[in-house]
Each structure stands twice: as C-alpha cells, then as structure tokens.
Motif scaffolding. Sequence first.
Motif, mmCIF file in Angstrom:
data_model
loop_
_atom_site.group_PDB
_atom_site.id
_atom_site.type_symbol
_atom_site.label_atom_id
_atom_site.label_comp_id
_atom_site.label_asym_id
_atom_site.label_seq_id
_atom_site.Cartn_x
_atom_site.Cartn_y
_atom_site.Cartn_z
ATOM 1 N N UNK A 2 0.849 -1.185 0.000
ATOM 2 C CA UNK A 2 0.000 0.000 0.000
ATOM 3 C C UNK A 2 0.887 1.238 0.000
ATOM 4 N N UNK A 3 0.546 2.178 -0.829
ATOM 5 C CA UNK A 3 1.279 3.438 -0.878
ATOM 6 C C UNK A 3 0.342 4.579 -0.451
ATOM 7 N N UNK A 4 0.861 5.442 0.396
ATOM 8 C CA UNK A 4 0.126 6.620 0.847
ATOM 9 C C UNK A 4 0.952 7.858 0.518
ATOM 10 N N UNK A 5 0.317 8.827 -0.090
ATOM 11 C CA UNK A 5 1.010 10.054 -0.463
ATOM 12 C C UNK A 5 0.228 11.241 0.082
ATOM 13 N N UNK A 6 0.882 12.009 0.957
ATOM 14 C CA UNK A 6 0.268 13.214 1.507
ATOM 15 C C UNK A 6 0.649 14.427 0.673
ATOM 16 N N UNK A 7 -0.232 15.396 0.670
ATOM 17 C CA UNK A 7 0.051 16.670 0.006
ATOM 18 C C UNK A 7 -0.767 17.761 0.670
ATOM 19 N N UNK A 8 -0.411 19.006 0.353
ATOM 20 C CA UNK A 8 -1.187 20.133 0.850
ATOM 21 C C UNK A 8 -0.547 20.905 1.975
ATOM 22 N N UNK A 9 0.597 20.445 2.466
ATOM 23 C CA UNK A 9 1.261 21.179 3.533
ATOM 24 C C UNK A 9 1.859 22.472 3.008
ATOM 25 N N UNK A 10 2.346 23.283 3.939
ATOM 26 C CA UNK A 10 2.968 24.539 3.547
ATOM 27 C C UNK A 10 3.137 25.469 4.717
ATOM 28 N N UNK A 117 4.836 9.489 3.658
ATOM 29 C CA UNK A 117 6.141 10.096 3.900
ATOM 30 C C UNK A 117 6.033 11.401 4.694
ATOM 31 N N UNK A 118 4.829 11.917 4.819
ATOM 32 C CA UNK A 118 4.612 13.121 5.605
ATOM 33 C C UNK A 118 4.630 14.388 4.769
ATOM 34 N N UNK A 119 3.940 15.392 5.272
ATOM 35 C CA UNK A 119 3.946 16.713 4.644
ATOM 36 C C UNK A 119 4.112 17.759 5.740
ATOM 37 N N UNK A 120 4.983 18.729 5.500
ATOM 38 C CA UNK A 120 5.314 19.726 6.525
ATOM 39 C C UNK A 120 4.252 20.814 6.583
ATOM 40 N N UNK A 121 3.818 21.108 7.782
ATOM 41 C CA UNK A 121 2.921 22.239 8.038
ATOM 42 C C UNK A 121 3.636 23.179 8.997
ATOM 43 N N UNK A 122 3.773 24.415 8.589
ATOM 44 C CA UNK A 122 4.419 25.419 9.428
ATOM 45 C C UNK A 122 3.475 26.599 9.595
#
Length: 125
Positions: A2-10, A117-122
Amino acid sequence: QVQLVESGGGLVQAGGSLRLSCAASGRSSGGHVTAWFRHAPGKEREFVAAISRSTSARPVANSVKGRFTISRDNAKNMVFLQMNSLKPEDTGVYYCAVGQPIVSAYSNSQMYRYWGQGTQVTVSS
C-alpha cells in the motif's frame, strides 16, 4: 503493498487554513481506517484525527477539536484534513496512516501498518 502520499502542507500565518490530502493506492488500500498523526520537533508523535471507511466514527484530538475536520472520498481512495484557525503549535510533519484498529484504538499509532512520507505544516505567529 500500500502506498500513501500526503500533500497540501505549507507555510501559513496563524489563523489561516490548509487542506491536507492523503491518496492511497495498492492492495485494498490497506485497511478501513485512515488517520492523521503529526510530529513536532522535540515532541512525541500525536494523534490528530481518524475516519473509518465503514462506520461514522471520526474521532478528533481535543487539541484540534472544532478547528480540524477529517473527511474521505471512498471512490477516489482519498482522505482529507481541513485545518482552520491554525496555531503555531499546529506546526509539524503530518502523516496519514492506514490500518484496521478497533474504535477504541483509533488514536494508537501502533495499530496502523501503512504510513505516508509526511507533509510539513508550518504556522507562523
């Protein structure tokens, strides 16, 4: 697999909003529950929210209740995390995870087998 891809951080100012997405692919997409966790520097990984494919359960951490909303599109195998009224303490790497925990264990990271893999939110003050 299974592959999971996050997006939308910033990077966003305090009070702003972001919408995170988690796209799942692979064998049966891994399980019936998808959760969001976050990890801030110097802190332990923290449960944020979870949603089941088959039930109405959508537990949300107290720290984000009323500000964050989790939703899913089963047809597209995607889960979303709408984050409003963001605070600097929401800063961290956000991970989506898939597994098959029982309802009482939705917040237990060990119950999730597959992770993105995670997405960074700052969030700046």
